[in-house]
Design an enzyme around this catalytic site. Structure first.
Site, PDB file in Angstrom:
ATOM      1  N   PHE A  33     -38.726  35.064 -71.009  1.00 34.68           N
ATOM      2  CA  PHE A  33     -38.800  33.611 -70.825  1.00 34.68           C
ATOM      3  C   PHE A  33     -39.694  33.041 -71.915  1.00 34.68           C
ATOM      4  O   PHE A  33     -40.858  33.436 -72.053  1.00 34.68           O
ATOM      5  CB  PHE A  33     -39.372  33.275 -69.436  1.00 34.68           C
ATOM      6  CG  PHE A  33     -39.463  31.793 -69.182  1.00 34.68           C
ATOM      7  CD1 PHE A  33     -38.324  31.048 -68.909  1.00 34.68           C
ATOM      8  CD2 PHE A  33     -40.688  31.132 -69.237  1.00 34.68           C
ATOM      9  CE1 PHE A  33     -38.393  29.675 -68.686  1.00 34.68           C
ATOM     10  CE2 PHE A  33     -40.770  29.763 -69.012  1.00 34.68           C
ATOM     11  CZ  PHE A  33     -39.620  29.034 -68.732  1.00 34.68           C
ATOM     12  N   GLU A  57     -47.804  38.427 -80.510  1.00 38.95           N
ATOM     13  CA  GLU A  57     -48.607  37.703 -79.526  1.00 38.95           C
ATOM     14  C   GLU A  57     -50.004  38.318 -79.380  1.00 38.95           C
ATOM     15  O   GLU A  57     -50.579  38.324 -78.299  1.00 38.95           O
ATOM     16  CB  GLU A  57     -47.876  37.650 -78.174  1.00 38.95           C
ATOM     17  CG  GLU A  57     -46.460  37.120 -78.240  1.00 38.95           C
ATOM     18  CD  GLU A  57     -46.358  35.665 -78.706  1.00 38.95           C
ATOM     19  OE1 GLU A  57     -47.404  35.009 -78.869  1.00 38.95           O
ATOM     20  OE2 GLU A  57     -45.240  35.193 -78.934  1.00 38.95           O
TER      21      GLU A  57
HETATM   22  C1  BEZ Z   1     -42.007  31.486 -76.655  1.00 41.58           C
HETATM   23  O1  BEZ Z   1     -42.683  31.390 -75.649  1.00 41.58           O
HETATM   24  O2  BEZ Z   1     -41.549  30.524 -77.225  1.00 41.58           O
HETATM   25  C2  BEZ Z   1     -41.586  32.828 -77.152  1.00 41.58           C
HETATM   26  C3  BEZ Z   1     -41.622  33.898 -76.308  1.00 41.58           C
HETATM   27  C4  BEZ Z   1     -41.189  35.115 -76.788  1.00 41.58           C
HETATM   28  C5  BEZ Z   1     -40.711  35.226 -78.075  1.00 41.58           C
HETATM   29  C6  BEZ Z   1     -40.699  34.158 -78.911  1.00 41.58           C
HETATM   30  C7  BEZ Z   1     -41.123  32.945 -78.442  1.00 41.58           C
END
Ligand code: BEZ
Length: 224
Positions: free
Chosen positions: A37, A130
């Site tokens: 998500f 992240e």
């Molecule tokens: C986001 O929260 O936008 C995201 C999550 C995982 C991969 C890339 C973006």
């Protein structure tokens, strides 16, 4: 994938990332099949993830908030930007950021299923990406268009305990930070505007994003 017995993550204050360049929370089992998500750049930039199914989804009991300092994507350690994180209602309550009479929060984002043969490399790449204070959780995602069948999905969220968390003060303060920041992934305003545009395209409300985008636009326009 089996859980690991990795030691607790250590914060590298000089670089503003988790040591080992990884998201925190190694001791968890990702959902199978792996749905992710995204509530930030994944919404408007879907080539970020390989996927064999995707839909606009909603998680209940969570709220998107621009409360995470970005030193490695939309800002630098010298001039951090601000990106979205996802906070649970319990976290918002503990921070005093939710009124007692408010209904449960909800957040709309993109839910993508990762092809089986890409799961290992996607998880590895996301844990690296992240690394700036994010933790992993598994959440229930409904289909925003309605219909049966929610899915369990992995979400990367920056918790209030991580050192890059910025307790929101005012929209104007957040907008000033965003307007001034540029990082390796590009100008910070671009991130806010792209998210705003995507929400409008899919017909979803997010008052916090809309208000911030307006305030950033005022600053950027005034600067010419
Ligand atoms: C986001 O929260 O936008 C995201 C999550 C995982 C991969 C890339 C973006």
């Amino acid at each position: 994938m089996a859980p690991t017995n990795a030691p607790p993550p250590r914060w590298n204050a000089a670089l503003g990332v988790w040591d080992g360049d990884r998201a925190a929370g190694a001791d968890f089992v990702p959902p199978d099949p792996l749905y992710i998500f995204g509530y930030g750049s994944l919404c408007y930039k879907r080539d970020e993830l390989p996927s064999d199914e995707e839909f606009v989804g909603r998680v209940r009991g969570w709220r998107r908030l621009f409360a995470q300092s970005s030193t490695d994507h939309r800002g630098t350690p010298e001039k951090p930007g601000l990106v979205a994180t996802l906070l649970s209602d319990a976290q918002l309550d503990a921070l005093g950021l939710r009124a007692a009479d408010e209904p449960p929060s909800a957040c709309c984002g993109m839910c993508c299923r990762v092809p089986k043969d890409r799961v290992a490399d996607v998880l590895d790449a996301l844990d690296f990406r992240e690394k700036g204070g994010y933790s992993r959780d598994v959440v229930d995602v409904e289909r925003a268009a309605g219909g049966a069948g929610s899915v369990r999905a992995l979400v990367y969220s920056a918790t209030p305990e991580n050192p890059n968390f910025v307790r929101p003060t005012s929209i104007d303060a957040a907008a000033a930070t965003v307007a001034a920041a540029v990082g390796p992934s590009g100008p910070n305003p671009e991130y806010v505007f792209a998210l705003e545009r995507w929400l409008r395209e899919v017909g979803e409300e997010d008052a916090h994003v809309f208000e911030l985008a307006e305030a950033v636009r005022r600053i950027v326009d005034a600067e010419g």
